[in-house]
Design a protein around this motif. Structure first.
Motif, PDB file in Angstrom:
ATOM      1  N   TYR A  14     156.133  65.792 137.226  1.00  0.00           N
ATOM      2  CA  TYR A  14     156.682  66.871 136.403  1.00  0.00           C
ATOM      3  C   TYR A  14     158.038  67.250 136.970  1.00  0.00           C
ATOM      4  O   TYR A  14     158.165  67.510 138.165  1.00  0.00           O
ATOM      5  CB  TYR A  14     155.769  68.097 136.431  1.00  0.00           C
ATOM      6  CG  TYR A  14     154.467  67.908 135.695  1.00  0.00           C
ATOM      7  CD1 TYR A  14     154.408  68.030 134.309  1.00  0.00           C
ATOM      8  CD2 TYR A  14     153.290  67.609 136.379  1.00  0.00           C
ATOM      9  CE1 TYR A  14     153.213  67.857 133.622  1.00  0.00           C
ATOM     10  CE2 TYR A  14     152.089  67.440 135.705  1.00  0.00           C
ATOM     11  CZ  TYR A  14     152.059  67.564 134.323  1.00  0.00           C
ATOM     12  OH  TYR A  14     150.884  67.392 133.651  1.00  0.00           O
ATOM     13  N   THR A  21     157.130  67.858 140.953  1.00  0.00           N
ATOM     14  CA  THR A  21     155.730  67.947 141.380  1.00  0.00           C
ATOM     15  C   THR A  21     155.000  66.733 140.840  1.00  0.00           C
ATOM     16  O   THR A  21     155.200  66.369 139.682  1.00  0.00           O
ATOM     17  CB  THR A  21     155.052  69.197 140.775  1.00  0.00           C
ATOM     18  OG1 THR A  21     155.896  70.315 140.950  1.00  0.00           O
ATOM     19  CG2 THR A  21     153.705  69.463 141.411  1.00  0.00           C
ATOM     20  N   LEU A  22     154.164  66.130 141.674  1.00  0.00           N
ATOM     21  CA  LEU A  22     153.341  65.040 141.160  1.00  0.00           C
ATOM     22  C   LEU A  22     152.080  65.636 140.540  1.00  0.00           C
ATOM     23  O   LEU A  22     151.375  66.405 141.176  1.00  0.00           O
ATOM     24  CB  LEU A  22     152.925  64.090 142.280  1.00  0.00           C
ATOM     25  CG  LEU A  22     153.858  62.951 142.674  1.00  0.00           C
ATOM     26  CD1 LEU A  22     153.110  61.977 143.573  1.00  0.00           C
ATOM     27  CD2 LEU A  22     154.406  62.218 141.458  1.00  0.00           C
ATOM     28  N   GLY A  23     151.831  65.278 139.295  1.00  0.00           N
ATOM     29  CA  GLY A  23     150.590  65.692 138.633  1.00  0.00           C
ATOM     30  C   GLY A  23     149.475  64.725 138.992  1.00  0.00           C
ATOM     31  O   GLY A  23     148.334  65.121 139.225  1.00  0.00           O
ATOM     32  N   SER A  43     141.500  74.047 140.365  1.00  0.00           N
ATOM     33  CA  SER A  43     142.709  74.188 139.567  1.00  0.00           C
ATOM     34  C   SER A  43     143.880  73.495 140.275  1.00  0.00           C
ATOM     35  O   SER A  43     144.036  73.623 141.480  1.00  0.00           O
ATOM     36  CB  SER A  43     142.984  75.680 139.392  1.00  0.00           C
ATOM     37  OG  SER A  43     144.142  75.838 138.651  1.00  0.00           O
ATOM     38  N   GLY A  44     144.654  72.705 139.528  1.00  0.00           N
ATOM     39  CA  GLY A  44     145.804  72.022 140.107  1.00  0.00           C
ATOM     40  C   GLY A  44     145.492  70.630 140.620  1.00  0.00           C
ATOM     41  O   GLY A  44     146.382  69.943 141.129  1.00  0.00           O
ATOM     42  N   SER A  45     144.247  70.170 140.487  1.00  0.00           N
ATOM     43  CA  SER A  45     143.887  68.857 141.030  1.00  0.00           C
ATOM     44  C   SER A  45     144.327  67.700 140.129  1.00  0.00           C
ATOM     45  O   SER A  45     144.317  66.549 140.563  1.00  0.00           O
ATOM     46  CB  SER A  45     142.379  68.794 141.300  1.00  0.00           C
ATOM     47  OG  SER A  45     141.644  69.047 140.128  1.00  0.00           O
ATOM     48  N   GLY A  46     144.703  67.990 138.882  1.00  0.00           N
ATOM     49  CA  GLY A  46     145.203  66.936 138.000  1.00  0.00           C
ATOM     50  C   GLY A  46     144.310  66.626 136.809  1.00  0.00           C
ATOM     51  O   GLY A  46     144.559  65.660 136.075  1.00  0.00           O
ATOM     52  N   THR A  48     143.811  68.204 133.810  1.00  0.00           N
ATOM     53  CA  THR A  48     144.479  68.260 132.505  1.00  0.00           C
ATOM     54  C   THR A  48     145.498  67.133 132.374  1.00  0.00           C
ATOM     55  O   THR A  48     145.605  66.504 131.322  1.00  0.00           O
ATOM     56  CB  THR A  48     145.151  69.637 132.309  1.00  0.00           C
ATOM     57  OG1 THR A  48     144.119  70.630 132.285  1.00  0.00           O
ATOM     58  CG2 THR A  48     145.941  69.700 131.009  1.00  0.00           C
ATOM     59  N   THR A  49     146.217  66.849 133.451  1.00  0.00           N
ATOM     60  CA  THR A  49     147.223  65.790 133.404  1.00  0.00           C
ATOM     61  C   THR A  49     146.572  64.450 133.047  1.00  0.00           C
ATOM     62  O   THR A  49     147.049  63.723 132.172  1.00  0.00           O
ATOM     63  CB  THR A  49     147.977  65.670 134.738  1.00  0.00           C
ATOM     64  OG1 THR A  49     148.518  66.958 135.077  1.00  0.00           O
ATOM     65  CG2 THR A  49     149.118  64.665 134.643  1.00  0.00           C
ATOM     66  N   PRO A  59     153.355  67.426 128.303  1.00  0.00           N
ATOM     67  CA  PRO A  59     154.551  68.203 127.950  1.00  0.00           C
ATOM     68  C   PRO A  59     155.817  67.393 128.246  1.00  0.00           C
ATOM     69  O   PRO A  59     155.773  66.434 129.014  1.00  0.00           O
ATOM     70  CB  PRO A  59     154.452  69.434 128.839  1.00  0.00           C
ATOM     71  CG  PRO A  59     153.560  69.052 129.970  1.00  0.00           C
ATOM     72  CD  PRO A  59     152.615  68.018 129.433  1.00  0.00           C
ATOM     73  N   GLU A  61     158.323  67.778 130.094  1.00  0.00           N
ATOM     74  CA  GLU A  61     158.786  67.678 131.488  1.00  0.00           C
ATOM     75  C   GLU A  61     157.973  66.655 132.298  1.00  0.00           C
ATOM     76  O   GLU A  61     158.300  66.382 133.446  1.00  0.00           O
ATOM     77  CB  GLU A  61     158.786  69.055 132.173  1.00  0.00           C
ATOM     78  CG  GLU A  61     157.441  69.753 132.274  1.00  0.00           C
ATOM     79  CD  GLU A  61     157.100  70.599 131.046  1.00  0.00           C
ATOM     80  OE1 GLU A  61     157.643  70.320 129.953  1.00  0.00           O
ATOM     81  OE2 GLU A  61     156.264  71.524 131.175  1.00  0.00           O
TER      82      GLU A  61
END
Ligand code: ADP
Ligand code: MG
Length: 328
Positions: A14, A21-23, A43-46, A48-49, A59, A61
């Motif tokens: 991203y 930031t690496l997703g 949360s933030g572990s990837g 959704t990505t 998205p 970005e």
């Protein structure tokens, strides 16, 4: 038959304000035909990505740096606009966390259902679909605007839309997180039943280990943009081989008894600024050794699942000991 979804070595970055930031940091995953795979992690572990990458619904970005994603043999990374449109419309069904933001607030449900189904469906066909999603007054629902529905009803509408064109894969991102605790299980059951009736595969992204453990054939545990452990639900959840999986389970178990404090996982998950050269979990890991800070563990088979940990054998042996102690 080959897997329905295959993700190999996927790196997604991203481009944020001034910082990258690496997703995902070399994420690997397969989804078999007809299976339900849960992807769990903080949360933030990837989650959704990786879920959105399957439909290339990331998205603007987000950038796919490297790796491959195939759905039913078709390369998603190289697909042109028309192929992508077709993939999303005919093969994928999405259910998001918040049904109210997924619905158009200015449009009655009937019109939104017509769009989701495509063509010129009859009122009866729309009502039948809503009934399959266990909305027992479909005429009232069709006449309603989204704000006139409860959260649970709105999510059932979204589920009806997601399965309208009989997708091969349903991707549900925290599908019950915005709903009252009392109806979460029921909505999950509806989702599971419709998946089965359609013979579809499903990927559920969730941080709620207890909810998904009852509904998934396999579980993938994500940490720091990678799948750190993946295998049959019972194998991974009853005899984890990654220390992070073990910590997640302990945290969820603490949650079971109301009033008791849940056992938190100490520390915070990483924000990745580049590809990991060490184990991302090392700073929080209770059994970390120098090796963990010097070499990134690659995915390998240990005790009937795939796991990224230098000491997975040790963790697996320890967890099966406690299992045995408990059942004695
Ligand atoms: N639009 C974005 N812009 C910048 N960073 C993002 C964006 N979306 C996600 N990230 C970052 O990518 C990582 C993975 O996020 P995400 O896939 O949303 O995880 P999860 O769904 O498990 O909470 C996190 O570090 C997050 O901050
Ligand atoms: Mg998410």
């Amino acid at each position: 038959m080959s897997a329905l979804v295959e993700i190999r070595d996927l790196v997604i970055a991203y481009d944020g304000a001034g910082a990258m930031t690496l997703g995902l940091d070399s994420a690997e995953l397969t989804v078999a035909r007809g299976e339900t795979l849960a992807i769990v992690g903080e949360s933030g572990s990837g989650k959704t990505t990786i879920g959105m990458s399957i439909g290339r619904l990331l998205p603007p970005e987000a950038r796919i740096e490297s790796g491959t994603i195939t759905v039913d043999g078709v390369s998603v990374v190289n697909a042109d606009a028309e192929a992508l449109r077709q993939l999303r419309r005919d093969h994928l069904g999405f259910v998001f966390q918040n049904p109210m933001t997924a619905l158009d607030p200015t449009m009655r449900i009937e019109r939104q259902m017509v769009r989701a189904i495509g063509g010129k469906p009859s009122r009866d066909a729309i009502a039948a679909l809503l009934r399959r999603a266990e909305l027992d007054d479909p005429d009232r629902v069709m006449r309603s605007f989204p704000h006139e529905l409860s959260g649970g009803m709105a999510q059932r509408v979204i589920i009806a839309m997601a399965i309208a064109r009989s997708p091969k894969l349903i991707i549900a991102d925290e599908p019950t997180a915005s709903l009252d605790a009392s109806i979460r299980e029921k909505v999950m059951e509806t989702l599971g039943r419709l998946r089965e009736e359609n013979g579809a595969s499903m990927v559920i992204l969730s941080h709620d280990l207890r909810l998904i453990s009852r509904h998934a054939d396999r579980v993938a545990v994500m940490y720091g943009g990678r799948v750190v452990e993946i295998g049959q639900s019972a194998t991974v959840l009853e005899r984890p081989a990654h220390p992070y999986t073990r910590a997640l389970i302990a945290a969820a178990a603490g949650n079971e008894k109301p009033g008791e404090r849940l056992e938190p996982i100490l520390g915070a998950p990483p924000v990745l600024r580049g590809p990991g050269l060490k184990c991302a979990y090392e700073p929080r890991c209770g059994i970390a050794r120098p090796e963990c800070a010097n070499n990134r563990p690659e995915a390998r088979p240990v005790a009937a699942r795939t796991v990224c940990c230098h000491f997975a054998e040790e963790v697996a042996a320890a967890t099966s000991d406690t299992e045995e102690a408990r059942t004695e």
